[in-house]
Design a protein around this motif. Structure first.
Motif, PDB file in Angstrom:
ATOM      1  N   CYS A  56      -4.472  25.034  63.059  1.00 22.88           N
ATOM      2  CA  CYS A  56      -3.245  25.158  63.851  1.00 22.88           C
ATOM      3  C   CYS A  56      -2.536  26.494  63.612  1.00 22.88           C
ATOM      4  O   CYS A  56      -2.677  27.091  62.543  1.00 22.88           O
ATOM      5  CB  CYS A  56      -2.294  24.019  63.500  1.00 22.88           C
ATOM      6  N   PRO A  57      -1.762  26.967  64.601  1.00 23.30           N
ATOM      7  CA  PRO A  57      -0.992  28.199  64.414  1.00 23.30           C
ATOM      8  C   PRO A  57      -0.034  28.078  63.227  1.00 23.30           C
ATOM      9  O   PRO A  57       0.495  26.996  62.959  1.00 23.30           O
ATOM     10  CB  PRO A  57      -0.216  28.332  65.723  1.00 23.30           C
ATOM     11  N   GLU A  58       0.159  29.195  62.535  1.00 24.12           N
ATOM     12  CA  GLU A  58       1.035  29.216  61.365  1.00 24.12           C
ATOM     13  C   GLU A  58       1.920  30.456  61.393  1.00 24.12           C
ATOM     14  O   GLU A  58       1.558  31.466  61.975  1.00 24.12           O
ATOM     15  CB  GLU A  58       0.212  29.218  60.079  1.00 24.12           C
ATOM     16  N   LEU A  59       3.066  30.355  60.745  1.00 25.34           N
ATOM     17  CA  LEU A  59       3.987  31.474  60.618  1.00 25.34           C
ATOM     18  C   LEU A  59       4.130  31.812  59.140  1.00 25.34           C
ATOM     19  O   LEU A  59       4.314  30.918  58.311  1.00 25.34           O
ATOM     20  CB  LEU A  59       5.350  31.107  61.210  1.00 25.34           C
TER      21      LEU A  59
ATOM     22  N   ARG B  15       6.836  42.436  59.338  1.00 23.63           N
ATOM     23  CA  ARG B  15       7.013  41.433  58.271  1.00 23.63           C
ATOM     24  C   ARG B  15       6.622  40.010  58.694  1.00 23.63           C
ATOM     25  O   ARG B  15       6.098  39.250  57.903  1.00 23.63           O
ATOM     26  CB  ARG B  15       8.475  41.465  57.814  1.00 23.63           C
ATOM     27  N   VAL B  16       6.880  39.624  59.935  1.00 23.24           N
ATOM     28  CA  VAL B  16       6.549  38.281  60.421  1.00 23.24           C
ATOM     29  C   VAL B  16       5.107  38.277  60.903  1.00 23.24           C
ATOM     30  O   VAL B  16       4.697  39.145  61.665  1.00 23.24           O
ATOM     31  CB  VAL B  16       7.494  37.862  61.573  1.00 23.24           C
ATOM     32  N   VAL B  17       4.335  37.285  60.454  1.00 25.23           N
ATOM     33  CA  VAL B  17       2.930  37.156  60.840  1.00 25.23           C
ATOM     34  C   VAL B  17       2.741  35.774  61.449  1.00 25.23           C
ATOM     35  O   VAL B  17       3.083  34.771  60.834  1.00 25.23           O
ATOM     36  CB  VAL B  17       1.994  37.322  59.618  1.00 25.23           C
ATOM     37  N   ILE B  18       2.207  35.730  62.659  1.00 28.50           N
ATOM     38  CA  ILE B  18       1.861  34.469  63.306  1.00 28.50           C
ATOM     39  C   ILE B  18       0.362  34.476  63.535  1.00 28.50           C
ATOM     40  O   ILE B  18      -0.184  35.423  64.110  1.00 28.50           O
ATOM     41  CB  ILE B  18       2.605  34.288  64.646  1.00 28.50           C
ATOM     42  N   THR B  19      -0.310  33.437  63.048  1.00 27.38           N
ATOM     43  CA  THR B  19      -1.749  33.315  63.243  1.00 27.38           C
ATOM     44  C   THR B  19      -2.015  32.208  64.261  1.00 27.38           C
ATOM     45  O   THR B  19      -1.242  31.267  64.382  1.00 27.38           O
ATOM     46  CB  THR B  19      -2.481  32.979  61.930  1.00 27.38           C
ATOM     47  N   ASP B  20      -3.134  32.322  64.979  1.00 25.94           N
ATOM     48  CA  ASP B  20      -3.494  31.279  65.950  1.00 25.94           C
ATOM     49  C   ASP B  20      -4.654  30.453  65.411  1.00 25.94           C
ATOM     50  O   ASP B  20      -5.076  30.608  64.264  1.00 25.94           O
ATOM     51  CB  ASP B  20      -3.795  31.882  67.322  1.00 25.94           C
ATOM     52  N   ASP B  21      -5.176  29.573  66.250  1.00 26.80           N
ATOM     53  CA  ASP B  21      -6.256  28.669  65.865  1.00 26.80           C
ATOM     54  C   ASP B  21      -7.507  29.408  65.395  1.00 26.80           C
ATOM     55  O   ASP B  21      -8.323  28.846  64.669  1.00 26.80           O
ATOM     56  CB  ASP B  21      -6.656  27.775  67.043  1.00 26.80           C
ATOM     57  N   PHE B  22      -7.681  30.640  65.845  1.00 27.86           N
ATOM     58  CA  PHE B  22      -8.875  31.412  65.540  1.00 27.86           C
ATOM     59  C   PHE B  22      -8.632  32.444  64.440  1.00 27.86           C
ATOM     60  O   PHE B  22      -9.437  33.314  64.204  1.00 27.86           O
ATOM     61  CB  PHE B  22      -9.404  32.092  66.804  1.00 27.86           C
ATOM     62  N   ARG B  23      -7.467  32.345  63.794  1.00 29.43           N
ATOM     63  CA  ARG B  23      -7.035  33.236  62.704  1.00 29.43           C
ATOM     64  C   ARG B  23      -6.703  34.642  63.184  1.00 29.43           C
ATOM     65  O   ARG B  23      -6.534  35.547  62.371  1.00 29.43           O
ATOM     66  CB  ARG B  23      -8.044  33.297  61.554  1.00 29.43           C
ATOM     67  N   ALA B  24      -6.618  34.842  64.498  1.00 31.40           N
ATOM     68  CA  ALA B  24      -6.093  36.116  65.002  1.00 31.40           C
ATOM     69  C   ALA B  24      -4.615  36.150  64.638  1.00 31.40           C
ATOM     70  O   ALA B  24      -3.986  35.107  64.458  1.00 31.40           O
ATOM     71  CB  ALA B  24      -6.284  36.213  66.509  1.00 31.40           C
ATOM     72  N   ARG B  25      -4.046  37.329  64.540  1.00 33.02           N
ATOM     73  CA  ARG B  25      -2.652  37.406  64.104  1.00 33.02           C
ATOM     74  C   ARG B  25      -1.873  38.434  64.886  1.00 33.02           C
ATOM     75  O   ARG B  25      -2.433  39.424  65.354  1.00 33.02           O
ATOM     76  CB  ARG B  25      -2.571  37.674  62.611  1.00 33.02           C
TER      77      ARG B  25
END
Length: 75
Positions: free
Chosen positions: A21-24, A35-45
């Motif tokens: 799942c996406p994470e912040l 500074r803020v990193v959001i990743t998606d289901d495929f670990r792209a950020r």
């Protein structure tokens, strides 16, 4: 005082499955504008500043994406 982890987990969106799942995160070692990193289901950020995240969240709260979900519900 203990050193902070470079990548600090803030929240997992969904989290009800094992699909990645996406994470912040907050990247404590990054420059302010990344500074803020959001990743998606495929670990792209994607990376953004806290200010950009604030604007994004404010826009969503004010309904900027409402028509997207209304159109999807009609389909």
């Amino acid at each position: 005082m203990a050193a902070r982890e470079p990548l600090e987990h803030i929240i997992t969106f969904c989290g009800q499955c094992n699909c990645g799942c996406p994470e912040l995160f907050i990247d404590n070692a990054a420059d302010e504008e990344r500074r803020v990193v959001i990743t998606d289901d495929f670990r792209a950020r994607i990376q953004m500043s806290l200010e950009q995240l604030h604007v994004l969240v404010s826009d969503v709260k004010e309904g900027a994406l409402d028509k997207l979900f209304t159109a999807e519900a009609v389909s």
